[in-house]
Design a protein around this motif. Structure first.
Motif, PDB file in Angstrom:
ATOM      1  N   ASP A   1      -5.955  -1.610  -4.692  1.00 53.61           N
ATOM      2  CA  ASP A   1      -5.321  -2.124  -3.473  1.00 53.61           C
ATOM      3  C   ASP A   1      -6.232  -3.128  -2.768  1.00 53.61           C
ATOM      4  O   ASP A   1      -7.211  -2.739  -2.134  1.00 53.61           O
ATOM      5  CB  ASP A   1      -4.959  -0.956  -2.542  1.00 53.61           C
ATOM      6  CG  ASP A   1      -3.944  -1.364  -1.469  1.00 53.61           C
ATOM      7  OD1 ASP A   1      -3.691  -2.575  -1.310  1.00 53.61           O
ATOM      8  OD2 ASP A   1      -3.411  -0.463  -0.796  1.00 53.61           O
ATOM      9  N   GLU A   2      -5.912  -4.398  -2.902  1.00 55.05           N
ATOM     10  CA  GLU A   2      -6.614  -5.502  -2.239  1.00 55.05           C
ATOM     11  C   GLU A   2      -8.127  -5.474  -2.423  1.00 55.05           C
ATOM     12  O   GLU A   2      -8.884  -5.432  -1.448  1.00 55.05           O
ATOM     13  CB  GLU A   2      -6.274  -5.508  -0.738  1.00 55.05           C
ATOM     14  CG  GLU A   2      -4.769  -5.550  -0.527  1.00 55.05           C
ATOM     15  CD  GLU A   2      -4.352  -6.506   0.570  1.00 55.05           C
ATOM     16  OE1 GLU A   2      -5.104  -7.464   0.836  1.00 55.05           O
ATOM     17  OE2 GLU A   2      -3.266  -6.302   1.131  1.00 55.05           O
TER      18      GLU A   2
ATOM     19  N   SER B   1       0.842  -1.216   0.000  1.00 52.48           N
ATOM     20  CA  SER B   1       0.000   0.000   0.000  1.00 52.48           C
ATOM     21  C   SER B   1       0.864   1.248   0.000  1.00 52.48           C
ATOM     22  O   SER B   1       0.519   2.247  -0.653  1.00 52.48           O
ATOM     23  CB  SER B   1      -0.922   0.012   1.228  1.00 52.48           C
ATOM     24  OG  SER B   1      -1.793  -1.082   1.187  1.00 52.48           O
TER      25      SER B   1
HETATM   26 MG   LIG Z   1      -1.889  -2.742   2.262  1.00 53.90          MG
END
Ligand SMILES: [Mg+2]
Ligand SMILES: Nc1ncnc2c1ncn2[C@@H]1O[C@H](COP(=O)(O)OP(=O)(O)OP(=O)(O)O)[C@@H](O)[C@H]1O
Length: 237
Positions: free
Chosen positions: A162-163, A43
């Protein structure tokens, strides 16, 4: 030159070295995945690209321009956008209002905003059914779809994800990955951060593995699989 080119990127939070001398590139039209254990720095790397955390070193080039010193709004206007970890939709705004906020970053917004919204509703029919619902009352999967749709409202050339599968049920995860594949068919280039390495490698053209802030492995999905991802993850833990 690649669409996104990251060189020797370093991110620090005080004494914590989150990313160290990381290099990564994404060519136009590719899906590239960035893998790594919890706390590996994934991140931080994405946030640094967007100008959301300062760089302690290195350079980020987007579309041939050095953007490392630019503000987030300028980076979005250049055509790069982030769907953040944890979705971060505005819970007390409706689905439609969340989408309109995403459009606020686009170039000639008023005329295009409505068209873009209709396009998002075509891509995410569930959001269309719920356009007046408060985002905070959506399911996790629906919130993820809204977060992605909101990012797409600025018509990015490169989407940083992100994820997107975090905390979602398997069938919803499959839907999200179908959407990722369809985005690529529409010409959106994607840098995908995932904990679910298997799924990510199924959809990606190439991948990188980050461990303790450093790129320890990169290559095509088959190469990463045969290098033994689990070993890399465990080694990093
Ligand atoms: Mg992360
Ligand atoms: N704002 C912050 N202040 C201080 N340390 C931070 C901050 N954000 C992240 N870190 C630390 O930096 C390191 C990298 O964190 P980061 O969130 O980038 O990892 P990640 O790979 O995204 O992890 P996850 O898979 O859990 O999301 C970790 O050690 C984390 O604790």
């Amino acid at each position: 030159m690649a669409l996104l080119d990251i060189e020797r990127l370093t991110v620090r939070y005080g004494a914590i070295q989150a990313v160290q001398d990381a290099g990564l590139s994404v060519a136009q039209g590719e899906i590239v995945t960035l893998l790594g254990a919890n706390g590996a720095g994934k991140s931080s790397l994405l946030n640094a690209c967007m100008g959301l955390v300062p760089l302690a070193g290195g350079e980020v080039h987007f579309d041939g321009h050095l953007i490392s010193a630019e503000r987030t709004e300028a980076i979005v206007r250049r055509g790069m956008t982030l769907t953040p970890e944890g979705r971060r939709v505005f819970p007390s705004l409706t689905v439609q209002e969340n989408l309109e906020i995403g459009a606020a970053a686009s170039r000639d917004l008023r005329q295009k905003s409505k068209m873009q919204r209709e396009e998002m509703y075509a891509l995410f029919p569930r959001l269309k059914e719920r356009f007046q619902q408060l985002a905070g009352t959506l399911s996790g999967g629906e919130q993820q779809m809204l977060a992605i749709a909101r990012s797409l409202m600025s018509e990015p050339r490169l989407l940083l994800l992100d994820e997107p599968s975090l905390g979602l049920a398997p069938n919803i995860v499959d839907q999200i990955f179908d959407i990722i594949a369809s985005l690529r068919r529409r010409g959106v280039t994607i840098l995908l951060v995932e904990q679910n390495a298997e799924l990510a490698l199924d959809v990606a053209d190439r991948g990188y593995v980050l461990a303790s802030g450093r790129v320890v492995l990169s290559g095509k999905p088959a190469e990463l699989r045969s290098a033994g991802l689990e070993r890399v993850y465990l080694g990093a833990a």
